[in-house]
Design a protein around this motif. Structure first.
Motif, PDB file in Angstrom:
ATOM      1  N   SER A 173       0.850  -1.195   0.000  1.00 38.75           N
ATOM      2  CA  SER A 173       0.000   0.000   0.000  1.00 38.75           C
ATOM      3  C   SER A 173       0.882   1.239   0.000  1.00 38.75           C
ATOM      4  CB  SER A 173      -0.940   0.016   1.210  1.00 38.75           C
ATOM      5  OG  SER A 173      -0.221   0.192   2.402  1.00 38.75           O
ATOM      6  N   GLY A 184       0.317   5.203   0.988  1.00 38.30           N
ATOM      7  CA  GLY A 184      -0.626   6.082   1.673  1.00 38.30           C
ATOM      8  C   GLY A 184      -0.539   7.524   1.214  1.00 38.30           C
ATOM      9  N   TRP A 185      -0.956   7.768  -0.024  1.00 41.78           N
ATOM     10  CA  TRP A 185      -1.003   9.147  -0.524  1.00 41.78           C
ATOM     11  C   TRP A 185      -1.980   9.955   0.313  1.00 41.78           C
ATOM     12  CZ3 TRP A 185       2.660  10.536  -3.744  1.00 41.78           C
ATOM     13  CH2 TRP A 185       3.223   9.594  -4.602  1.00 41.78           C
ATOM     14  N   GLU A 221      -4.334  11.939  -0.516  1.00 43.63           N
ATOM     15  CA  GLU A 221      -5.702  11.952  -1.044  1.00 43.63           C
ATOM     16  C   GLU A 221      -6.317  10.561  -1.195  1.00 43.63           C
ATOM     17  OE1 GLU A 221      -2.780  11.884  -4.427  1.00 43.63           O
ATOM     18  OE2 GLU A 221      -2.983  13.113  -2.639  1.00 43.63           O
ATOM     19  N   ARG A 222      -5.496   9.511  -1.116  1.00 46.99           N
ATOM     20  CA  ARG A 222      -6.037   8.161  -1.258  1.00 46.99           C
ATOM     21  C   ARG A 222      -4.991   7.133  -0.820  1.00 46.99           C
ATOM     22  NH1 ARG A 222      -3.546   9.569  -5.619  1.00 46.99           N
ATOM     23  NH2 ARG A 222      -2.638   8.147  -7.111  1.00 46.99           N
ATOM     24  N   ASP A 223      -5.472   5.974  -0.457  1.00 47.39           N
ATOM     25  CA  ASP A 223      -4.591   4.862  -0.117  1.00 47.39           C
ATOM     26  C   ASP A 223      -4.631   3.883  -1.284  1.00 47.39           C
ATOM     27  OD1 ASP A 223      -2.854   3.423   1.587  1.00 47.39           O
ATOM     28  OD2 ASP A 223      -4.510   2.160   2.254  1.00 47.39           O
ATOM     29  N   VAL A 224      -3.487   3.690  -1.943  1.00 53.15           N
ATOM     30  CA  VAL A 224      -3.393   2.774  -3.081  1.00 53.15           C
ATOM     31  C   VAL A 224      -2.972   1.411  -2.555  1.00 53.15           C
ATOM     32  CG1 VAL A 224      -2.158   2.282  -5.225  1.00 53.15           C
ATOM     33  CG2 VAL A 224      -2.808   4.631  -4.677  1.00 53.15           C
ATOM     34  N   ARG A 225      -3.755   0.384  -2.896  1.00 61.26           N
ATOM     35  CA  ARG A 225      -3.431  -0.994  -2.474  1.00 61.26           C
ATOM     36  C   ARG A 225      -3.387  -1.863  -3.718  1.00 61.26           C
ATOM     37  NH1 ARG A 225      -4.400  -3.108   2.421  1.00 61.26           N
ATOM     38  NH2 ARG A 225      -4.442  -1.607   4.094  1.00 61.26           N
ATOM     39  N   ARG A 226      -2.301  -2.613  -3.839  1.00 59.78           N
ATOM     40  CA  ARG A 226      -2.142  -3.501  -4.981  1.00 59.78           C
ATOM     41  C   ARG A 226      -1.475  -4.790  -4.525  1.00 59.78           C
ATOM     42  NH1 ARG A 226      -1.360   1.540  -7.553  1.00 59.78           N
ATOM     43  NH2 ARG A 226      -2.782   1.825  -9.294  1.00 59.78           N
ATOM     44  N   SER A 247       5.217   9.838 -10.029  1.00 55.09           N
ATOM     45  CA  SER A 247       4.217  10.729  -9.435  1.00 55.09           C
ATOM     46  C   SER A 247       4.584  12.196  -9.668  1.00 55.09           C
ATOM     47  CB  SER A 247       4.104  10.470  -7.927  1.00 55.09           C
ATOM     48  OG  SER A 247       5.263  10.926  -7.253  1.00 55.09           O
TER      49      SER A 247
END
Length: 107
Positions: free
Chosen positions: A38, A40-41, A43-48, A73
Motif C-alpha cells: 500500500s 498512503g497518498w 488523497e487516497r490509499d493505493v493498495r495492490r 508521481s
C-alpha cells in the motif's frame, strides 16, 4: 491475508510523510505467491498485489512497482517526495538486471 505490515518505509512529502507498506508474501490458492503493498497518498490509499514464483520474487517485484509508481508521481517529479532528504528513494529500481543476470558468453 495477514493485514500486519511486514516492512514499511516513511518518505517525506510536503512537510509530512508518505507511508509505504509491504505485507508478507504468501502462497495463494492458485499456487502463485502474492505480495500486497500500500502507498498512503494524502488523497487516497493505493493498495495492490504482485505475483511471483516464490515469496522473494513477489516481494522484489512489489518493491520495483512501488519505486516506479513513486518516481512517476507528480510529487516526485516536482521534488516534493524524498527519503532522508534525498531524491534517491533507495528502493530496488534495477533488481534483475546487470552482470549477475547476463548469460555467460558462448564458446
Amino acid at each position: 491475508m495477514i493485514e500486519t505490515p511486514f516492512l514499511e518505509r516513511r518518505f517525506e512529502l510536503d512537510g509530512g510523510e508518505l507511508l509505504v507498506r509491504f505485507f508478507s508474501p504468501f502462497r495463494a490458492p492458485g499456487g502463485e505467491f502474492q505480495c500486497h503493498y500500500s502507498i498512503g497518498w494524502p488523497e487516497r490509499d493505493v493498495r495492490r498485489r504482485v505475483c511471483g514464483l516464490d515469496g522473494l520474487q513477489a516481494l522484489m517485484l512489489a518493491m520495483r512497482l512501488v519505486h516506479s509508481e513513486l518516481v512517476e508521481s507528480d510529487a516526485y517529479k516536482a521534488g516534493r517526495l524524498t527519503w532522508c532528504d534525498q531524491t534517491d528513494l533507495d528502493l530496488p529500481p534495477i533488481w534483475g538486471v546487470g552482470p549477475l543476470y547476463d548469460p555467460p558468453p558462448q564458446p
